[in-house]
Write an enzyme that holds these catalytic residues in place. Structure first.
Site, PDB file in Angstrom:
ATOM      1  N   SER B  56       0.567  -1.204   0.087  1.00  0.00           N
ATOM      2  CA  SER B  56       0.070   0.124   0.021  1.00  0.00           C
ATOM      3  C   SER B  56       0.888   1.182  -0.081  1.00  0.00           C
ATOM      4  CB  SER B  56      -0.903  -0.031   1.241  1.00  0.00           C
ATOM      5  OG  SER B  56      -1.939  -0.888   1.195  1.00  0.00           O
ATOM      6  N   GLY B  57       0.109   2.415  -0.435  1.00  0.00           N
ATOM      7  CA  GLY B  57       0.883   3.700  -0.396  1.00  0.00           C
ATOM      8  C   GLY B  57       1.385   4.239  -1.683  1.00  0.00           C
ATOM      9  N   HIS B  58       0.843   3.384  -2.568  1.00  0.00           N
ATOM     10  CA  HIS B  58       0.948   3.885  -4.001  1.00  0.00           C
ATOM     11  C   HIS B  58      -0.088   3.969  -4.651  1.00  0.00           C
ATOM     12  CE1 HIS B  58       5.126   2.049  -3.373  1.00  0.00           C
ATOM     13  NE2 HIS B  58       4.701   1.250  -3.022  1.00  0.00           N
ATOM     14  N   HIS B 220      10.310   3.257  -2.963  1.00  0.00           N
ATOM     15  CA  HIS B 220      10.107   3.036  -1.500  1.00  0.00           C
ATOM     16  C   HIS B 220      11.251   3.750  -1.042  1.00  0.00           C
ATOM     17  CE1 HIS B 220       8.448  -0.410  -3.675  1.00  0.00           C
ATOM     18  NE2 HIS B 220       7.200  -0.074  -2.775  1.00  0.00           N
TER      19      HIS B 220
END
Lengths: 333, 333
Positions: B56-58, B220
């Site tokens: 997650s986070g994209h 990242h």
């Protein structure tokens, strides 16, 4: 925040060149002025023209919504500055097929002055122009003084409704009526978590301290109604929605559409955390969410923060909101 | 940067709840696990299943592209973490209509391990699985060592091509072939202008100093190939494109699609300034831009920065890229 720029004073010009290069089949400049943009197929025969305008730095506002099912034209100002009346007039003439033109723009002094002047110039040329001003920001003036309120992300719903009504072939008077109806049912409240830096200025023009937030701050850094320590996503969502509910007098059984909007740097992940609680909170009020939009719809460069817009809908408004749209920045199937 | 959060450890769970609440007619969870998402109408009879997964986070990666014309399912990991093989298996089973399943995911150790394991488990249950790994990041390994490259924003084109080919009714072998062809023609290079803060960590996990940039930094925070003082938009665009041109061996007469992607906080205004110069630079190479995508397609939370992806297209690839799509985060008319 760090920016990817060339000459800061060319920020808007270079951006506009890039946008025209990206969407050559969808947009065109009027008389070679990239600050006056219309649909590539404007004017659309027989259709009421829907036009807007405003300062740069708010993408997708304002120019991103020019296209099939939404807007016919837009006048583009410098960062956070109104476009000129001449640019608005050029857009008006190129958007008018003979059925008249509706101006929809945010309630800011410079814009009101320039758009009113453009409307007079257009009238002198025989083009009928009507105006609906977006004034959805609950935080910018108290109930009873709605005419003083600023226009922010909720204008999206006005574009959506007006664009669909015009595409359906309604007359200017009819489009004005349904757009006013949409405007009367739309409210927005936002929260800012960081300031922004104008490219030509080079440093933040207002302050939001680390660990703090400002409820109701405008998208140009206009003062909000409350500064405090940064609260949780659920607390923020509830405060914004409570203000909207009270102002709009939301009641059990009402149906709404919700626009959860990032002001720029706040990522979509956080918007969905807010939306989760917004839907729960609205359900608690007995209010049904008929449609949700989550993402960047009206920004302030790289400002961190978010706004919630709510429009109470009946079948007519919902039908227009659900109509497909195809613009450079927003496509709805 | 300041975040709108509740409990940091609940970041992904609350985000997933919000996404499912926002798109109830488009997405569903498999067996009640919100980390295993599929199209609401999965499995689609007769169609090859296209699935993906990742940390997650994209957003919009990875789950935002699940829908008509693109992906059938996605396994969702924690922030910057691979999903589990069990979640991937659940997605695989629910995406398989009997025509087999194609895995497309980014080339990261944890993902490769878990997806390969899921493919074995699926095979044991009689489901044929093939894999195409996204490895488009030119900066992550030199020419000749493509197999070591990381997958970043260019995976969008792989999803687009595979999704359109599968929707057209091609067999698994045929979809694999055209997806591999797309992968071989896709390259990406990025630049980072700020670090990111993982919600559960609370401070930046790597550094990009004010006034500096890092060319080729991964999504990242993986090390890039060059740190320097922040350069102009045109200089950055040219450096990224030159690397792509050399690696892809772009030649005069080639036709490409371009994806100009924000890593999060960089606003669209800056992307269009970059796109303006990218189109000019490509024109200088004699390369024609058949289609452009500009916006947030593969992000890293609130990282400031951008990436350019280029895919060289022939009629077949361009036709698949031009096919309409309807997903929660991306709609193409």
């Amino acid at each position: 925040m760090q920016k990817i720029l060339n000459v800061p004073t060319e920020f808007v010009n270079e951006m506009l060149e890039g946008i025209l290069e990206a969407y050559p089949t969808q947009l065109k400049a009027v008389d070679g002025d990239n600050h006056a943009l219309v649909r590539a197929d404007a004017p659309v025969a027989g259709k009421v023209g829907i036009t807007t305008g405003g300062g740069s730095g708010h993408l997708p506002l304002f120019l991103g919504y020019v296209g099939k099912g939404m807007l016919d034209g837009v006048a583009v100002g410098d960062v956070f500055q109104s476009p000129t009346a001449e640019q608005m007039l050029a857009v008006t003439k190129q958007s008018n097929s003979g059925a008249g033109v509706l101006y929809i723009y945010g309630n800011y002094g410079g814009d009101v002055f320039n758009f009113d002047f453009a409307a007079e110039l257009a009238a002198a040329e025989g083009i009928r122009v009507e105006t609906v001003v977006g004034a959805d920001d609950v935080a910018s003036a108290p109930k009873g003084e709605e005419a003083r309120r600023r226009g922010i992300a909720g204008i999206f719903f006005l574009y959506k409704v007006a664009g669909a009504a015009a595409a359906k072939g309604l007359s200017l008077d009819e489009v004005v009526a349904v757009t006013k109806k949409a405007s009367a049912q739309t409210r927005t409240m936002g929260v800012a978590l960081s300031p922004v830096t104008l490219p030509a200025v080079g440093h933040p023009t207002f302050e939001v301290k680390a660990g703090e937030m400002e409820i109701g701050m405008g998208i140009h850094g206009e003062p909000g109604i409350r500064k405090s320590a940064l609260e949780s996503a659920d607390q923020i969502t509830e405060e914004l929605l409570t203000a909207i509910k009270n102002d709009l007098d939301l009641k059990s059984g009402d149906k709404v559409c919700v626009l959860m909007n990032s002001l720029g740097a706040t990522p979509p992940e956080e918007l969905y955390i807010m939306f989760r609680h917004a839907k729960k909170t609205l359900k608690g009020y007995g209010v049904d969410v008929a449609r949700a939009y989550v993402g960047e719809f009206a920004t302030s460069l790289e400002m961190a923060g978010a706004s919630i817009s709510v429009i109470r809908v009946d079948d007519e408004l919902l039908n227009y909101i659900n109509t497909p749209v195809h613009t450079p920045f927003f496509t709805q199937a």
